[in-house]
Each structure stands twice: as structure tokens, then as C-alpha cells.
Design a protein around this motif. Sequence first.
Motif, PDB file in Angstrom:
ATOM      1  N   GLU A 228      20.177   5.404   8.523  1.00 58.97           N
ATOM      2  CA  GLU A 228      20.680   4.035   8.469  1.00 58.97           C
ATOM      3  C   GLU A 228      21.760   3.902   7.407  1.00 58.97           C
ATOM      4  O   GLU A 228      21.638   4.429   6.303  1.00 58.97           O
ATOM      5  CB  GLU A 228      19.546   3.051   8.160  1.00 58.97           C
ATOM      6  N   GLN A 229      22.831   3.194   7.757  1.00 61.36           N
ATOM      7  CA  GLN A 229      23.879   2.840   6.802  1.00 61.36           C
ATOM      8  C   GLN A 229      23.713   1.355   6.489  1.00 61.36           C
ATOM      9  O   GLN A 229      24.040   0.496   7.309  1.00 61.36           O
ATOM     10  CB  GLN A 229      25.260   3.111   7.400  1.00 61.36           C
ATOM     11  N   PRO A 230      23.194   1.014   5.301  1.00 58.88           N
ATOM     12  CA  PRO A 230      22.900  -0.393   4.993  1.00 58.88           C
ATOM     13  C   PRO A 230      24.170  -1.160   4.611  1.00 58.88           C
ATOM     14  O   PRO A 230      24.359  -1.582   3.472  1.00 58.88           O
ATOM     15  CB  PRO A 230      21.931  -0.271   3.814  1.00 58.88           C
ATOM     16  N   LEU A 231      25.042  -1.325   5.582  1.00 61.19           N
ATOM     17  CA  LEU A 231      26.329  -2.004   5.375  1.00 61.19           C
ATOM     18  C   LEU A 231      26.467  -3.119   6.398  1.00 61.19           C
ATOM     19  O   LEU A 231      26.280  -2.898   7.599  1.00 61.19           O
ATOM     20  CB  LEU A 231      27.492  -1.022   5.517  1.00 61.19           C
ATOM     21  N   HIS A 232      26.809  -4.306   5.942  1.00 64.39           N
ATOM     22  CA  HIS A 232      26.933  -5.444   6.840  1.00 64.39           C
ATOM     23  C   HIS A 232      28.136  -6.293   6.435  1.00 64.39           C
ATOM     24  O   HIS A 232      28.396  -6.492   5.249  1.00 64.39           O
ATOM     25  CB  HIS A 232      25.676  -6.315   6.789  1.00 64.39           C
ATOM     26  N   PHE A 233      28.882  -6.767   7.428  1.00 66.66           N
ATOM     27  CA  PHE A 233      29.930  -7.739   7.159  1.00 66.66           C
ATOM     28  C   PHE A 233      30.119  -8.634   8.379  1.00 66.66           C
ATOM     29  O   PHE A 233      29.754  -8.284   9.510  1.00 66.66           O
ATOM     30  CB  PHE A 233      31.255  -7.057   6.788  1.00 66.66           C
ATOM     31  N   GLU A 234      30.676  -9.799   8.133  1.00 65.96           N
ATOM     32  CA  GLU A 234      31.002 -10.733   9.212  1.00 65.96           C
ATOM     33  C   GLU A 234      32.134 -11.632   8.745  1.00 65.96           C
ATOM     34  O   GLU A 234      32.409 -11.759   7.551  1.00 65.96           O
ATOM     35  CB  GLU A 234      29.778 -11.574   9.580  1.00 65.96           C
TER      36      GLU A 234
END
Length: 771
Positions: free
Chosen positions: A309-315
Motif C-alpha cells: 500500500e502507498q498511503p498517499l491521497h489527494f483530491e
Amino acid sequence: MTKLKYILSTGYCNQQRGRTAKSGIFFILIIFYLTLWGIPNVKAQQASIQGIITDSASGQPLEGANILLKNLSDETLHGIATDGNGFYQIGNIHPDTYLLRITFVGHMPYEDTLSLKENDRQNINISLQPDTEELEEVVVSLEQTTQVEAGRQQLSASDLGRVPTPAGSGDLASYIQTLPGVVSTGDRGGQLFIRGGTPTQNMVLVDGTLIYKPFHILGFFSVFPEKLVSGADFYAGGFGSQYAGRISSVIDVKMKDGDRNNTKGSASLSPLLGEIVVEGPLKKGKSSWIASTRRSLIEQTSPTLLGEEQPLHFESQYLKMSFFGEGNSRCSMMGMHTYDRGKLDPVEDDIFNWRNMVFGGRCVVLPEESDLLFDMNAGISHIANGAGSAENPERFAKATRFNLDIKLTQYSGSIRFDYGGFLHVNSLNYDMSEQFGGPQTGSELFPSLGTFVQSTIPIGNNVEAKPGLVLSYHRHNYPVSLEPRFRLSWQPWGNEEQSFHAAVGRYLQPITGVTGRRDAGSIFTAWMPSPVGNAQMEAIHFLAGWNQSWQNGLNISAEAYYKKLDRLPVSVWSNFARFTTDLAMADGVSYGSDLRLEYARNSLHAFIGYGYSHTEYETRQEQFEYWFGTSSQKYHPSHDRRHQLTAQLNLDINSFSAAINWQFGSGLPFSSPMGFDELLRFEEKLPDVKREHGTTRVIIEKPNNARMPSFHRLDLSLKRSFHFQNNQLTLRGGAINTYNQTNLFYYDVYNHQQFNQLPFLPYLAVNYEFQ
């Protein structure tokens, strides 16, 4: 810490240390500029034409449209190209009958016959119709035309699509990282370093309003996707006087206006990103809107694609409304929200997050009975960022800026004047609960007021000079500041195929962004006024370059630059502190050269870019005396990449389009460990030194004494489009890091661990456009 002394003289500060010669040069430039106001208006009894050229569908101004005026009696020619507002003006026209021709690539040409009389001034505002067949652009070489300018590259939306990006379309972040002189620390973090400058020294504008952190935590993406961008001006240095407040670079992005005649949109999906864009008229032909929403998917897809898992989030969400008046005048309002969150260190629990909110409005007006173009924008930009645990971040900082900018453009004979004023009010706040020294909390209201002026002076037929000046005042103990700037372009043989350009200028930055020393931790930023008295950050830019092009589509350009950097706040060196607001002053230099080789013909576009850079700081700190026996240290900052090479190929064959991008970068500096010891604390009680071992800490070498391994990566993409009446389906397949090179993201000297960038990442993106 270096003690800086200043002497207030002739309205601005000269730093004591032999700067008399530099001050004299600036004084001469100021006097030279002021004499321009004495040039009389020579338009008497001559005619002139002016106007704004736009796209008929969107109302978007067309920068670089060619205006050709041919005298039907003696066949003499006048020519000019439109600026970023689509504005043009041709003066000193002898009264007679003329043929007017206006052209722009991809649009139907416009022709008309004009009868001009004495003292006649005509506003000719034209909306060009798009053409499905690309037209041959008329090249005008007699007067001002679109030229290669010092430090500036003009970007279009189609440029962004040339770089393989794991999404349905291109992005400014992926494209700009391929340019010489631009350094990225990796595919995570969203940090760009341009010609020796740091991210907090870059000015990024969205329709004239500042945005603090435009690049997402996943480094392929920004708030500027291909489908929303109309164009951008990228200044790697030497930028003009209309930009004030940053010392490194400018990225001035113009966003698209929505289609004012038809409703249409697109939806795209890839393993890393989902995106929807919709646009259409509010009142047909008179106003439009465009909206977008984007959300990352890598947290959900990375366990399958990457095995972890790559714990990266954007919106992000975006809305713009545009209103079009008489004479191609226009006003717009826009709003943008972004959110990024993620872990960059899989071992530690620190989570970084930031949120941008930007609201702005802009009007460009050319009154019917005036030769003055009026350009005004106002906006509010806010950022909040934190670092630490998800429930209770140990570090938190936010900044809000209100801006009001007014720019006026007019001609006096053949001389163009751009001038105006600005009011910027900054509200800065930060709160640190980690006790690593320095101020732990702070709050500041920081207004700035200023004016600027720049003139464009043709000298003969081959030389164009642009002297400029910024005058600004800040409340925070700073004196009135003068920033002289000068830009020059020269076409030795009177055509665009060969051109020389140069720039010199002084740049000041009153507000600094404080970051940590660790590569991974440096994405957290606390904004504050420069912490030492009246010591604004300062940079002196020198650059010169040559551009050579041939009719067969080959273009070569080279540019050398030198930046003198003064009064840079840097974190106080420590062998264990991971973030500190204790600051010292550093001076430095950054110099290098960028070389570009480009070939574009028919369906083939090829590009090779090489950048050489050398950046070095020098700082004095007490800790250096204890550890190294001298109070001064010279070192290369963590973004000092010595060599960078990019090779790019784009090929269109029938319905297929292929893109290849290979990048190489030499290793970045870091501070290597030289040993460990045990730290015993005496605050509460005397420790038992025979039984208690204390806290293990690392002892590091001199600042950035070592370098990481080199970086290289190959990205590929292949797309195919299918047409269904008014709709289109596009499939894009590709891979990031195609040969699965192990590239280091950063080395954690505290835990003696290395963390790598993304491995081989295949993707398939689907994009559906509807109308």
C-alpha cells in the motif's frame, strides 16, 4: 550567525561588504528608466489600430497571434504579435489604405481592408474561428513578434500531453519536471527546485492569484491538468517587474474559460486517478462555466499493482465562470480547493497534510475610446498544513494572502508601457509542540504595498530593451525597497531564426517558508517574516542565451545563468533535531547552464534537454565551532543536482500516439552519519551512568557531505482514440519506471534506512469525451 549591517541610502539598502559597484549599476538603470518618461508622444497626425484577439468558441485570448498590416500603395509592412491578454497595438501608421491580416495556428485567418486617416485610432477586436486543418502561421519579422525571452518558456496545453503521465491526460507537474534546471526530489512530496531555488522561493499563480502548494503529494500531478490549462509562462529566472515577492522563479498559469456555445465534458479513470471535467455556456455566447473534480486512487490500487500500500491521497475541486463584454473585454471568477495527505516514511507514524483554498476574480477591459488596456485581479489564497500523528499533529501552520493587483498597458509611439500597483496582505500563523528550539508559536499580519513599471523599447529593427522597476513597502521593519530589472532581446540578422537574449535584476522576498532539514520532512512549511531585523531574502539574477532555429523544424537553445543569493534563512544545524524554527542566515551562489535540442516536423516531436547546476551556501553557526573547529561552513543544499538529462520522443501514426520519456539525474546531497552515542538527560534527576544507557542518537557529518546514487527512469505511453459521432473514447496504456530501476527517495540517517521511489508501475487509462 552572520551579523548583517545595512546603510540606508538613496531610498534603498546597500549591504556593507563592497556592494558599491552593484549599487551604482542599479542607480544607472533607474536613471535610464526615468528618462523614458520624457520621450514625447509621436503619434500626432499618425493613425493607429489596437484590439484584443480571442478564440470564438471559448473567448480565450490568443497569445502570439500575428497581426500584419500591408500598405496597398507602397506595400510597406507593419507587424506585431499579441501578448498574454491577446492585446496588440500598432502606432505611427501613415494615413492610407491597408490590408489587415490576422492569423493564429489552428484558426481561420481574418482579412479586411482599412482606410486610415490622420489621428485615426481604430479598435479592431476579432474572434478567430477554429479550423480543423492547422494553418501555416505568417511570420512577421519587421517589428515586435513572438520571441524567445530571457529565462521564459511559453507553455501550451498540448505541451503537457507530450510527457507520459499515468492518467487520462497530461499534467503540468509531469511536464515541468522534464525541463532543464528543474529538480524534483522524487515521485512523492510535490517539491520542485528551480535553478538553485527552493519551493518556497517559487511564485505559482493561477489566473493571477498565488497558490502556495500547487503540486500534489504524488509527484506526477498538480492542480493544473491538461484539460483545465489554457497556457502558462514559466520563468526560470530574470522575470520582469510585474512579478514581485519571490526570488527564484515564476509559473504564471492561465486557466481555460468554458465553452460559451456548447455544453461538453470528459470523464477519465486510471489506476492512480479519477477525473471529471464539464463546461458550457451560462448565457450562450455571453458567458460560460467550467468545473472539475479529481481524486487519487493509489491507496486503493497500490496493493495490487505494487504489492504494497502507498498511503498517499489527494483530491481537488475547481470552478470558473467567465463573462464576455463588448470589444472582447472579459471578467472571470474562479474557486479552487485541494487536499493532500500521506505518509512518506513507512516506518514512522508521521503523516503530512495540506489544504489549499483559492478564490479569485479578474477583469481585462479595453475601453472603446481609449488606448489603455486595464487588467485587474483580486483574490484570497489560504493554506493549512500539518505534520505528526493523524489525530493530533505536532506541527501545524497556516497562511492566508489577500491580493489586489492592477496593471495598465499603453503605447507611446512604438514604446510600450506596462505599469500598475499591488496590495498584498498576509496573515501568518504557526504552532509547534515539538521542542526542537526556536519560536514555538507565532502570528503575524503582514501587509505589502507597491508599484511597478516596465517599458518595451524597440531600438532599430533588431533590438528590444525592457527596463523595469519595482518599488515596495512592507510593514515589518523593512525599508522601502527598489528592485531594478532589465531584459534584452537582439535579432542580429533581423529574423526570429537567430536571437540573443539577456536579463539582469534584483529580487527581494520579505516572507520565508521554514522547512525541516530532512528530505522527507521538508514538505511541512511554516510561513513567517524573514527573522533577522530588516533582512529580506535577496537574489541578483544574471542570464544570457542564444536561440537558433531552422526551417526544417530543428531548434537549439542555450542559456547560462548566475544567481547571487543573500540572507537566506536556513535551519540551525543540529545532530538530532528533525525540525526547528531556530534559523541562521546563509549566503550563496547558484550558477549553471541549460541546453535544449528540439525537432518538430509533421507527426514527430523529439526533445533532448541537459541542465548543469552548481548551488552552494555558506553559513556561520555556533554549533560548527564546537563540532568542526570553525564557525563557518560551506555546503551544497539538498536540492543541488549537478547534472540532469532528459530525452523525449512523441510520434503520431494514424489513430495512435506514442510517447517516450527518459530522465537521468546525478545524486542529491545528504548528511551522512559518522557514529552514534547515548544521550543522558539531567532535567529530572541524576542518571545512573553505570546502568542507564540513555537515548541513542546519531552523530552526523558536516552538512550534506555525501551524495545519493544517481536517478534514472524510463516512462512509456501509447494511446488510441475512437470517434462516435460527437463523442470520443481514448485508451492510454503505459508504464512508469519501465525497466524497474531502484531509485532512492531519501535516506533516513536517524534510523539508518533507505526508502525508494515507485517501482515498475503499469497502467491503463480510459478517457471519454462527450458533447
